[in-house]
Design a protein around this motif. Structure first.
Motif, PDB file in Angstrom:
ATOM      1  N   HIS A  21     -15.623   0.303  -9.985  1.00  0.00           N
ATOM      2  CA  HIS A  21     -14.459   0.183  -9.108  1.00  0.00           C
ATOM      3  C   HIS A  21     -13.242  -0.323  -9.872  1.00  0.00           C
ATOM      4  N   ASN A  60      -8.367   5.925  -1.954  1.00  0.00           N
ATOM      5  CA  ASN A  60      -9.801   6.210  -1.968  1.00  0.00           C
ATOM      6  C   ASN A  60     -10.090   7.597  -2.542  1.00  0.00           C
ATOM      7  N   TYR A 108     -16.913  11.976   3.439  1.00  0.00           N
ATOM      8  CA  TYR A 108     -16.500  11.092   4.523  1.00  0.00           C
ATOM      9  C   TYR A 108     -15.540  11.801   5.481  1.00  0.00           C
ATOM     10  N   GLU A 128     -18.495  -4.938  -2.702  1.00  0.00           N
ATOM     11  CA  GLU A 128     -19.766  -4.678  -2.032  1.00  0.00           C
ATOM     12  C   GLU A 128     -20.304  -3.290  -2.323  1.00  0.00           C
ATOM     13  N   SER A 129     -19.524  -2.253  -1.958  1.00  0.00           N
ATOM     14  CA  SER A 129     -20.071  -0.902  -2.088  1.00  0.00           C
ATOM     15  C   SER A 129     -18.974   0.139  -1.906  1.00  0.00           C
ATOM     16  N   GLU A 135     -19.334   2.583   0.114  1.00  0.00           N
ATOM     17  CA  GLU A 135     -19.295   2.824   1.567  1.00  0.00           C
ATOM     18  C   GLU A 135     -18.269   1.923   2.242  1.00  0.00           C
ATOM     19  N   GLU A 136     -18.246   0.643   1.860  1.00  0.00           N
ATOM     20  CA  GLU A 136     -17.252  -0.247   2.445  1.00  0.00           C
ATOM     21  C   GLU A 136     -15.835   0.151   2.042  1.00  0.00           C
ATOM     22  N   ALA A 137     -15.686   0.654   0.813  1.00  0.00           N
ATOM     23  CA  ALA A 137     -14.364   1.101   0.375  1.00  0.00           C
ATOM     24  C   ALA A 137     -13.868   2.250   1.242  1.00  0.00           C
ATOM     25  N   THR A 188     -15.081   3.212   4.389  1.00  0.00           N
ATOM     26  CA  THR A 188     -15.060   2.982   5.835  1.00  0.00           C
ATOM     27  C   THR A 188     -14.166   1.826   6.249  1.00  0.00           C
ATOM     28  N   GLN A 189     -14.017   0.823   5.351  1.00  0.00           N
ATOM     29  CA  GLN A 189     -13.261  -0.366   5.725  1.00  0.00           C
ATOM     30  C   GLN A 189     -12.068  -0.625   4.808  1.00  0.00           C
ATOM     31  N   ALA A 235     -12.215  -1.400   1.700  1.00  0.00           N
ATOM     32  CA  ALA A 235     -12.487  -2.488   0.753  1.00  0.00           C
ATOM     33  C   ALA A 235     -11.973  -2.108  -0.633  1.00  0.00           C
TER      34      ALA A 235
END
Length: 653
Positions: free
Chosen positions: A71, A102, A113, A597-598, A600-602, A604-605, A607
């Motif tokens: 990342h 993203n 996604y 974290e991940s 996926e969090e990047a 969806t949220q 991050a």
């Protein structure tokens, strides 16, 4: 038309070509077969000297944290976000900016996604047309830092024409339909998303000129193999080896003590996936040894950290089995190398099982664990038959791992003991010194070396080890891992034995080399910088290795303001922060990271790692390539090319 450059400037001192010089010039002539071709290259190099110096990002002590590393490389240590916000802040809302970021960071995952691969052709076409134009606005901003040749080298071969046209679309002034037709063709052939994917990759590659990892790629974190795989995809990468890198390089080459070391550490932190899945190395011999020899041993002092598929008791027994083997094998190295002056660390000879004690530094301590079924008091450093069989199978497995060989050879090839970038002296650990700051000698190939000469001698040995696999060279890799005078270790001892077998915590302390205290002193820093040929007044020392204990009030920048430690506890096992030292045309900056974290969090949220920035040094004027070590190298190339022009003009070639 031929390019014209002042003839006098090209042929000054041109005569008197030496017999040694001519073969080199003939070889160079294969690349530049005419005067015009050579002069064009000289003109290109002269122009490079006036570009802004390349931005260098330095990270350290990654310790296997591949997700966070990926990342930070993808978001250019947080520097892509402000660029995108500057370009699009008045046109896009926060959600659209995050979505664009993203797409740059994780294009393939974003396509899934957004369900673009299953979308109808019209939706995909609209997405590609809009996204790729945004991407090339970013690329146009990034391209200002580089020559056109450098930018176009970053383009994938199959997209050279499209990307070149998109980059210069605004300046070319062609009809809108010209580019639209090209994009429509790519989209019609289902290549539009692939073009967006490649454009994201080019943005990431051009956002940083060079990435440097200042040592310790693996251990502690989950996957060394994935860390190296990620780094192998970087277009410009350099490494300064740390002691953990030395251990893995030695293990790759079949060094028995280092094989035991890297397996023990992988067991301690439950990182066997990198061993088994990543490198294809079987743990069956260790499990067999643990069952057969330590089958009823509680191994209380060898509990692994974290959780995993194997039972905790089995992991503890396996770790104990490897630790005992490691201590025996290390003792054998110390005995065959008296020049290491480590005979006092042959602790296996100081064990008294009948009394249940060990003598350390002249003092007797009770052993916390006396269940040592493979220990022979008559031959305390010898492996038992069961240990020897286990080690033989492990060694063959390490030597047969193609992935391990390719990755460690890459680490060796891209690595060195130190680097210099724009007056920054970069290495992993320390320059070994005494309390007065005098350089301490270390024996290499029977010769005592200090300071810069020591670092360069170590470069020779590491590269030679991969060519020849001499036992003495492999043993030196072990010394780099744990030796008191090793610049990659820099402590008086590795207290692994004490940690597992002695309760008195005072014995667990590892005393750091005086270097780490002296770098708070400007005079000492200037002495080190001068030793390595760096301007003592303007230079800065950069090292990792020792985590900065922020919670205890420590700071990366030392009191001297000429030394900085960038081991920011990157690994989750240490603190899950981390630093990037950024060397850009404006100055030197420190980016402090946090947990990631991940992916996926990047997605969806939103991050992201948005670092806290600290200015370390600010230049009065932005620096150009010509003011750096790269500029010196370019001027040397220009001088050689001018000799080639002279050789052509004098018909020597």
């Amino acid at each position: 038309m031929a390019v014209s450059i002042s003839q006098a400037s090209l042929i000054s001192d041109a005569s008197h070509f030496t017999p040694q010089e001519l073969p080199a010039l003939r070889a160079l002539a294969r690349r530049f077969p005419t005067v015009d071709a050579t002069v064009n290259e000289i003109a290109h190099l002269e122009a490079l000297l006036h570009l802004p110096k390349g931005t260098v990002h330095i990270v350290s002590d990654v310790h296997g944290e591949h997700k966070k590393l990926q990342h930070i490389l993808n978001n250019a240590s947080g520097s892509l976000r402000p660029l995108v916000e500057t370009l699009f802040g008045e046109r896009l809302n926060a959600d659209d900016i995050q979505r664009l970021l993203n797409l740059i960071y994780y294009p393939s995952q974003m396509f899934q996604y957004l369900n673009l691969e299953g979308a109808d052709r019209a939706r995909r076409a609209a997405f590609v047309r809009q996204t790729i134009r945004w991407q090339f606005e970013i690329l146009a901003a990034l391209a200002q830092r580089y020559s056109l040749r450098h930018v176009e080298r970053a383009f994938p071969a199959d997209y050279q024409t499209l990307f070149r046209e998109l980059l210069w679309e605004a300046q070319a002034g062609r009809p809108q339909a010209y580019i639209e037709a090209m994009l429509d063709t790519f989209t019609a052939e289902d290549k539009g998303l692939e073009a967006v994917h490649w454009a994201s990759r080019v943005i990431r590659h051009l956002s940083v000129f060079e990435v440097i990892v200042a040592g310790d790629l693996g251990d502690r974190g989950p996957r060394l193999d994935k860390v190296v795989e990620i780094l192998m995809h970087q277009p410009r990468l350099a490494i300064t080896w740390g002691n953990h890198d030395a251990s893995w390089m030695g293990a790759c080459l079949g060094h028995e003590a280092l094989i035991a070391t890297v397996i023990r550490l992988s067991l301690r932190y439950r990182r066997l996936s990198q061993i088994e899945e990543g490198f294809g190395i079987t743990m069956a011999p260790v499990e067999k040894l643990a069952r057969d020899i330590y089958g009823d041993d509680p191994a209380t002092h060898f509990q692994s950290r974290g959780t995993g598929l194997r039972e905790a008791i089995m992991m503890a027994r396996m770790q104990k089995a490897m630790a005992v083997m490691q201590f025996k094998l290390e003792a054998q190295i110390m005995e065959r190398h008296p020049e290491y002056n480590m005979q006092h660390r042959v602790l296996m000879k100081d064990i008294d099982l009948e009394r249940g004690t060990v003598t350390l530094d002249g003092q007797e301590y009770p052993l916390t664990d006396t269940a040592l079924p493979t220990f022979d008091p008559q031959h305390p450093t010898a492996l038992s038959p069961e240990e020897a069989a286990c080690l033989d199978r492990l060694r063959r497995s390490f030597l047969e791992s193609q992935i391990l060989w390719e990755q460690m050879r890459y680490v060796a090839h891209r690595g060195s003991s130190y680097l210099i970038r724009d007056n920054h002296l970069i290495f992993h650990g320390c320059v070994p010194v005494d309390e007065q700051g005098e350089f301490l000698p270390m024996p290499v190939d029977g010769v005592l070396y200090t300071g810069k000469a020591l670092f360069e001698a170590l470069n020779t040995v590491v590269h030679r080890a991969f060519r020849s696999k001499y036992q003495d060279d492999l043993d030196l890799l072990w010394y780099l891992w744990t030796g008191p005078l090793s610049p990659m270790f820099g402590k008086d001892r590795m207290a692994t034995f004490e940690t597992h077998f002695i309760a008195d915590k005072a014995t667990h302390k590892e005393k750091k080399n005086p270097y780490f205290a002296l770098i708070h002193t400007p005079a000492f820093c200037q002495k080190v910088l001068a030793e390595f040929g760096v301007d003592p007044a303007a230079g800065m020392i950069v090292n990792g290795h020792v985590p900065v204990m922020v919670e205890k009030g420590e700071r990366p920048l030392k009191d001297s303001r000429q030394a900085i430690t960038i081991d920011g506890a990157f690994s989750e096992a240490y603190g899950d922060r981390g630093y990037t030292l950024i060397l850009d045309p404006q100055g030197t900056h420190l980016a402090e990271h946090h947990h990631f974290e991940s992916i996926e969090e990047a997605l969806t949220q939103g991050a992201d790692i948005i670092p806290t920035m600290q200015e370390i040094q600010q230049f009065a004027q932005p620096r150009h390539v010509g003011e750096t070590e790269s500029g010196d190298a370019i001027r040397s190339e220009i001088a050689v090319l001018k000799r080639l022009v002279a050789a052509y003009q004098e018909h020597v070639i």
